[in-house]
Write an enzyme that holds these catalytic residues in place. Structure first.
Site, mmCIF file in Angstrom:
data_model
loop_
_atom_site.group_PDB
_atom_site.id
_atom_site.type_symbol
_atom_site.label_atom_id
_atom_site.label_comp_id
_atom_site.label_asym_id
_atom_site.label_seq_id
_atom_site.Cartn_x
_atom_site.Cartn_y
_atom_site.Cartn_z
ATOM 1 N N SER A 110 0.911 -5.875 -1.841
ATOM 2 C CA SER A 110 1.338 -6.409 -0.649
ATOM 3 C C SER A 110 1.122 -8.195 -1.137
ATOM 4 O O SER A 110 0.614 -8.313 -2.127
ATOM 5 C CB SER A 110 0.368 -6.657 0.498
ATOM 6 N N TYR A 167 -8.406 -5.326 3.481
ATOM 7 C CA TYR A 167 -7.156 -5.057 3.150
ATOM 8 C C TYR A 167 -6.580 -5.794 2.006
ATOM 9 O O TYR A 167 -6.016 -5.781 1.000
ATOM 10 C CB TYR A 167 -6.327 -5.244 4.207
#
Length: 325
Positions: A142, A155
């Site tokens: 990401s 995350y």
């Protein structure tokens, strides 16, 4: 590599990027092996994949935190199709919350899925690919693996770890002279998936996809392109590329901008949300979906962020010129 007729294993295939990727490979006439926790969702994806001419699909319900289950996934793929050409690690979960308010069991679960799940997938995939002498492993990271953000500590840690894992694996393969085995990393910016509805949340505010929002199909096309022509790392979307450049030129400014953007647009001030673990420990019900319904947030967010990035880069350049003797 010729993509048509490839055998592709995809984790996280029940929704979002994983599901879009499965459908993209199916449209290319590939055999796809679908892995996720939800059997009913996988069956729905399998039917959709096999609606495309020449495509074959195998659904294997799999918890990626279980190394033996991931090994069994690889075994069943080879038993059915004889080999694995591409393996896509796309399973992911997340939790929002102030650092000290996130339950430790939720923190660990995110790392277990997003890091150890990728470790298990990489070990199973590379074992096969070394034996075959060829293959491509794609790890979905990401943009927050480059520029961290507040309230999603686990995350962000996991996506940094995925980049590190991929880089280390590439180095080992180079030293082994395994030149036909590739490891690629994909770094999307915000994507229109159900991840935000499924997230664990302890902020008291409802998570929203932070604009600008890109389509899962765009990420899927990038992954298919990597199967055809592997590259070490690819950022998906102009917003992500701008953030990467900004983080290199002025990391402190990038952090400040990300913090403001998250506080203003990632967590709603109008919609309160009860605290809860989302889909971390129990899969979400239903047949899953590619999209999360966030695509309407793209254009306004893109204009705002592009303008802010241009101003920030100009300010950073001016600051460097002032400091230069």
């Amino acid at each position: 590599m010729r993509v048509r007729d490839s055998v592709v294993v995809i984790t996280g295939a029940s929704s979002g990027i994983g599901r879009a990727t499965a459908l993209a490979f199916a449209r290319k006439g590939c055999a796809v092996v679908l892995a996720a926790r939800r059997a009913d969702a996988l069956e729905a994806v399998r039917r959709e994949c096999e609606s495309h001419r020449r495509a074959e699909a195998l659904a294997v319900p799999t918890d990626v935190t279980d190394a033996a289950a991931v090994d069994d996934l690889a075994r069943r793929a080879v038993e059915r199709f004889g080999r694995v050409d591409v393996w896509v690690n796309a399973a992911a979960v997340t939790v929002f919350g102030p650092f000290e308010q996130v339950p430790l069991e939720d923190f660990r679960k995110v790392l277990d899925v997003n890091v150890m799940g990728y470790v298990h997938g990489a070990r199973a995939a590379l074992r096969l690919m070394r034996e075959q002498g060829r293959g491509t492993l794609v790890n979905v990271s990401s943009i927050v693996g480059v520029v961290s953000q507040p309230y999603t500590h686990a995350y962000g840690m996991s996506k940094h770890a995925v980049r590190a894992l991929s880089a280390s694996l590439r180095q080992e393969l180079r030293l082994e002279k395994a030149k036909h085995v590739h490891v690629c990393t994909v770094l999307p910016a915000t994507v229109d998936t159900p991840l935000f509805q499924h997230a664990a949340n302890y902020t008291g505010r409802r998570p929203r996809a932070m604009p600008p929002v890109h389509s899962p199909e765009r990420v899927a096309r990038t992954i298919v392109d990597l199967a055809r022509a592997p590259r070490r790392e690819v950022v998906v979307g102009p917003t992500g590329r701008s953030l990467v450049i900004q983080s290199r030129m002025s990391p402190g400014l990038a952090e400040r901008m990300m913090a403001r953007q998250v506080d203003r647009t990632h967590l709603s001030r109008e919609e309160p949300a009860p605290a809860g673990p989302g889909n971390l420990h129990v899969p979400a019900a239903g047949e899953g979906a590619v999209h999360g319904g966030w695509d309407g947030r793209r254009r306004t967010g893109l204009r705002r962020l592009t303008a802010a990035t241009v101003l920030a880069l100009a300010a950073a350049g001016a600051a460097r010129r002032v400091r230069t003797p």
